[in-house]
Design a protein around this motif. Structure first.
Motif, mmCIF file in Angstrom:
data_model
loop_
_atom_site.group_PDB
_atom_site.id
_atom_site.type_symbol
_atom_site.label_atom_id
_atom_site.label_comp_id
_atom_site.label_asym_id
_atom_site.label_seq_id
_atom_site.Cartn_x
_atom_site.Cartn_y
_atom_site.Cartn_z
ATOM 1 N N LEU A 1 0.778 -1.118 0.269
ATOM 2 C CA LEU A 1 0.019 0.065 -0.126
ATOM 3 C C LEU A 1 1.027 1.226 -0.138
ATOM 4 C CD1 LEU A 1 -3.018 0.917 0.322
ATOM 5 C CD2 LEU A 1 -2.449 1.221 2.656
ATOM 6 N N VAL A 2 0.683 2.097 -0.803
ATOM 7 C CA VAL A 2 1.472 3.200 -1.111
ATOM 8 C C VAL A 2 0.665 4.435 -0.869
ATOM 9 C CG1 VAL A 2 2.919 2.185 -2.610
ATOM 10 C CG2 VAL A 2 1.167 3.531 -3.700
ATOM 11 N N ALA A 3 1.502 5.520 -0.385
ATOM 12 C CA ALA A 3 0.625 6.913 -0.342
ATOM 13 C C ALA A 3 0.532 7.403 -1.726
ATOM 14 C CB ALA A 3 1.583 7.767 0.658
ATOM 15 N N GLY A 4 -0.669 8.098 -1.638
ATOM 16 C CA GLY A 4 -1.033 8.734 -2.895
ATOM 17 C C GLY A 4 -1.818 8.038 -4.139
ATOM 18 N N PRO B 1 -0.929 -0.960 -10.409
ATOM 19 C CA PRO B 1 -1.992 -0.629 -9.608
ATOM 20 C C PRO B 1 -3.232 -1.615 -9.505
ATOM 21 C CG PRO B 1 -2.074 0.782 -11.521
ATOM 22 C CD PRO B 1 -1.099 -0.254 -11.649
ATOM 23 N N ARG B 2 -3.543 -1.864 -8.384
ATOM 24 C CA ARG B 2 -4.831 -3.162 -8.177
ATOM 25 C C ARG B 2 -6.021 -2.366 -7.738
ATOM 26 N NH1 ARG B 2 -2.468 -8.785 -5.825
ATOM 27 N NH2 ARG B 2 -0.568 -9.252 -7.364
ATOM 28 N N ARG B 3 -6.009 -1.395 -6.500
ATOM 29 C CA ARG B 3 -6.827 -0.786 -5.929
ATOM 30 C C ARG B 3 -6.752 0.551 -5.861
ATOM 31 N NH1 ARG B 3 -9.025 -4.727 -1.299
ATOM 32 N NH2 ARG B 3 -10.331 -3.312 -1.003
ATOM 33 N N HIS B 4 -7.532 1.473 -5.868
ATOM 34 C CA HIS B 4 -7.418 2.943 -5.570
ATOM 35 C C HIS B 4 -8.114 3.221 -4.335
ATOM 36 C CE1 HIS B 4 -5.991 2.816 -9.712
ATOM 37 N NE2 HIS B 4 -5.124 3.706 -9.429
ATOM 38 N N PHE B 5 -7.797 4.033 -3.453
ATOM 39 C CA PHE B 5 -8.578 4.763 -2.304
ATOM 40 C C PHE B 5 -8.447 6.103 -2.403
ATOM 41 C CE2 PHE B 5 -6.969 0.393 -1.385
ATOM 42 C CZ PHE B 5 -8.086 -0.318 -0.971
ATOM 43 N N SER B 6 -9.031 6.922 -1.429
ATOM 44 C CA SER B 6 -8.851 8.411 -1.619
ATOM 45 C C SER B 6 -7.671 8.941 -1.559
ATOM 46 C CB SER B 6 -9.912 8.792 -0.409
ATOM 47 O OG SER B 6 -9.370 8.281 0.951
ATOM 48 N N ASP B 7 -6.658 8.424 -0.697
ATOM 49 C CA ASP B 7 -5.247 8.956 -0.610
ATOM 50 C C ASP B 7 -4.428 7.918 -0.749
ATOM 51 O OD1 ASP B 7 -5.613 7.482 1.900
ATOM 52 O OD2 ASP B 7 -5.208 9.081 3.054
ATOM 53 N N SER B 8 -4.697 6.649 -1.074
ATOM 54 C CA SER B 8 -3.333 5.699 -1.216
ATOM 55 C C SER B 8 -3.742 4.637 -2.305
ATOM 56 C CB SER B 8 -3.408 4.895 0.085
ATOM 57 O OG SER B 8 -4.833 4.441 0.212
ATOM 58 N N THR B 9 -2.920 3.773 -2.715
ATOM 59 C CA THR B 9 -3.103 2.764 -3.980
ATOM 60 C C THR B 9 -2.448 1.411 -3.339
ATOM 61 O OG1 THR B 9 -2.814 4.485 -5.645
ATOM 62 C CG2 THR B 9 -2.715 2.424 -6.380
ATOM 63 N N LEU B 10 -3.170 0.338 -3.554
ATOM 64 C CA LEU B 10 -2.935 -0.974 -3.374
ATOM 65 C C LEU B 10 -2.242 -1.390 -4.399
ATOM 66 C CD1 LEU B 10 -2.567 -3.473 -1.514
ATOM 67 C CD2 LEU B 10 -4.374 -4.465 -2.650
ATOM 68 N N LEU C 1 -3.480 -6.803 7.766
ATOM 69 C CA LEU C 1 -3.337 -5.817 6.565
ATOM 70 C C LEU C 1 -4.713 -5.832 5.969
ATOM 71 C CD1 LEU C 1 0.341 -6.854 5.261
ATOM 72 C CD2 LEU C 1 -0.606 -5.150 6.870
ATOM 73 N N GLU C 2 -5.587 -6.931 5.749
ATOM 74 C CA GLU C 2 -6.834 -6.838 5.094
ATOM 75 C C GLU C 2 -7.817 -5.958 5.807
ATOM 76 O OE1 GLU C 2 -7.888 -7.899 2.330
ATOM 77 O OE2 GLU C 2 -6.805 -10.020 1.875
ATOM 78 N N ALA C 3 -7.804 -5.973 7.258
ATOM 79 C CA ALA C 3 -8.432 -4.962 8.001
ATOM 80 C C ALA C 3 -8.077 -3.660 7.621
ATOM 81 C CB ALA C 3 -8.098 -5.383 9.337
ATOM 82 N N VAL C 4 -6.880 -3.210 7.310
ATOM 83 C CA VAL C 4 -6.439 -1.761 7.148
ATOM 84 C C VAL C 4 -7.102 -1.285 5.697
ATOM 85 C CG1 VAL C 4 -4.708 -0.317 6.403
ATOM 86 C CG2 VAL C 4 -4.456 -1.932 8.223
ATOM 87 N N LEU C 5 -7.314 -2.223 4.797
ATOM 88 C CA LEU C 5 -7.824 -1.947 3.543
ATOM 89 C C LEU C 5 -9.213 -1.876 3.667
ATOM 90 C CD1 LEU C 5 -5.922 -4.328 1.287
ATOM 91 C CD2 LEU C 5 -5.227 -2.204 1.454
ATOM 92 N N GLU C 6 -9.886 -2.717 4.368
ATOM 93 C CA GLU C 6 -11.465 -2.436 4.702
ATOM 94 C C GLU C 6 -11.578 -1.031 5.297
ATOM 95 O OE1 GLU C 6 -12.492 -5.781 6.910
ATOM 96 O OE2 GLU C 6 -12.318 -7.274 5.367
ATOM 97 N N ARG C 7 -10.920 -0.483 5.920
ATOM 98 C CA ARG C 7 -11.009 0.823 6.485
ATOM 99 C C ARG C 7 -10.873 2.011 5.740
ATOM 100 N NH1 ARG C 7 -8.017 -1.762 11.023
ATOM 101 N NH2 ARG C 7 -9.665 -2.726 12.181
ATOM 102 N N LEU C 8 -10.282 1.620 4.425
ATOM 103 C CA LEU C 8 -9.968 2.906 3.503
ATOM 104 C C LEU C 8 -11.130 2.866 2.606
ATOM 105 C CD1 LEU C 8 -6.433 1.746 2.325
ATOM 106 C CD2 LEU C 8 -6.750 3.469 4.064
ATOM 107 N N GLU C 9 -11.259 4.321 2.252
ATOM 108 C CA GLU C 9 -12.213 4.718 1.386
ATOM 109 C C GLU C 9 -11.684 4.332 -0.180
ATOM 110 O OE1 GLU C 9 -14.513 8.943 -0.066
ATOM 111 O OE2 GLU C 9 -13.266 8.960 1.478
ATOM 112 N N PRO C 10 -12.826 3.419 -0.940
ATOM 113 C CA PRO C 10 -12.546 3.304 -2.265
ATOM 114 C C PRO C 10 -12.651 4.372 -3.162
ATOM 115 C CG PRO C 10 -14.057 1.814 -1.376
ATOM 116 C CD PRO C 10 -13.870 2.920 -0.261
ATOM 117 N N LEU C 11 -12.070 4.272 -4.229
ATOM 118 C CA LEU C 11 -12.050 5.466 -5.342
ATOM 119 C C LEU C 11 -11.754 4.840 -6.417
ATOM 120 C CD1 LEU C 11 -11.891 8.578 -5.685
ATOM 121 C CD2 LEU C 11 -9.304 8.091 -5.946
#
Length: 323
Positions: free
Chosen positions: A184-187, A227-236, A311-321
């Protein structure tokens, strides 16, 4: 390995057998002198206390069948000679048993827990390899085939035979091991896959862990980010590495402007604080899968380590984009 009776001084005379031939002397000593700091092993070599066929040799000397290696008595930093036979704490033993992904006559592959160093040294008394030797006290041979950072989880290969160790390491050198990571990276990553091809070098004084930087005079390194999944302030991201340099993914990600979440050395500290509030307690870097072939096997190895629940729990708390 035949060890003649030792003198009262504690000196060991070790005769090298065919399966040990070709090994560097320093690597042989590291395996022989469990619990002895690396720096002390090299000091013994510099002082000439280790001898091969009664002569002084350098650390990179390649052992041959029939060589006789003189090993002086060495204090093992408080680790007794029968330390391998001591039982592991039950909690750690249970964790390691549950982390085994694959085992056959040649290899043992584990989903390495984060926070556990792969080997002891530099203030770490018990690493994963020492722990596994305690868990398998009757194993004639058990060695790390490669390494992962202490805070990185995922696929880690241990060899149960020297021939398998050499075969796997040769596959690593020749590019025959496909290594895929999740991070998981910032941005928010824009666009598709990207190759980062930047040489890396260690910088700074001292012999302990030094930061790695992008440096054209360093060693070549290549990382492929997907890139696999995008979030509001990060990317898996999925990452495939063509080389295996120290801290490679972390340094390449930061250089590209997308530092690894939770990375205390190369990361974005404000972003890390936000991730910590979401439950991230370590760097988000996971060795997801390995694919390789060994000469004596009809089929290639395909090994996958599931992402740990924390780590899965952290992803679940992120806002999808949607991108």
């Amino acid at each position: 390995m035949k060890v003649p009776a030792t003198a009262r001084s504690g000196v060991a005379l070790v005769r090298i057998e065919a399966g040990q031939a070709g090994q560097r002397l320093d690597n042989f000593l590291m395996g022989r002198l469990k619990g002895v700091p690396r720096s002390h092993v090299y000091r013994l070599l510099r002082k000439g206390e280790v001898r091969v066929n009664k002569g002084r040799v350098k650390a990179d000397y390649r052992l041959s069948e029939g060589d006789q290696v003189r090993i002086p008595p060495v204090r093992r930093s408080g680790v007794s000679a029968d330390d391998r036979a001591q039982p592991l704490p039950e909690g750690l033993a249970r964790t390691l048993r549950g982390a085994i992904l694959l085992e056959d006559d040649d290899l043992l592959v584990m989903n390495k827990p984060a926070g556990l160093a792969v080997h002891g040294g530099s203030g770490v008394r018990l690493g994963l390899i020492e722990a596994m030797r305690r868990l398998r006290p009757d194993a004639a041979f058990l060695e790390l085939a490669h390494r992962l950072d202490r805070e990185t989880s995922g696929c880690l290969v241990l060899a149960k035979r020297r021939g398998a160790l050499l075969a796997f390491q040769e596959a690593l050198k020749s590019g025959g091991v496909e290594k895929h990571y999740l991070t998981l990276v910032a941005g928010v990553w824009r666009g598709g896959p990207r190759r980062v091809s930047e040489s890396l070098a260690r910088k700074g004084p001292g012999t302990r862990v030094r930061p790695v930087t992008v440096d054209e005079t360093g060693r070549h390194a290549e990382s492929f980010f997907f890139p696999r999944r995008h979030f509001s302030d990060s990317t898996l991201m999925g990452v495939e590495i063509g080389t295996g340099r120290t801290h490679q993914i972390r340094v390449h990600a930061a250089h590209a402007g997308f530092p690894v979440a939770g990375d205390s050395q190369y990361g974005d500290f404000e972003f890390n604080r936000r991730m910590k509030r979401l439950g991230l307690k370590r760097q988000f870097l996971h060795a997801e899968s390995l694919r390789f072939h060994l000469p004596d096997h009809a089929h290639p190895y395909r090994i996958q380590a599931p992402l740990l629940a924390e780590l899965e729990a952290v992803l679940e708390r992120l806002e999808p984009l949607d991108v």
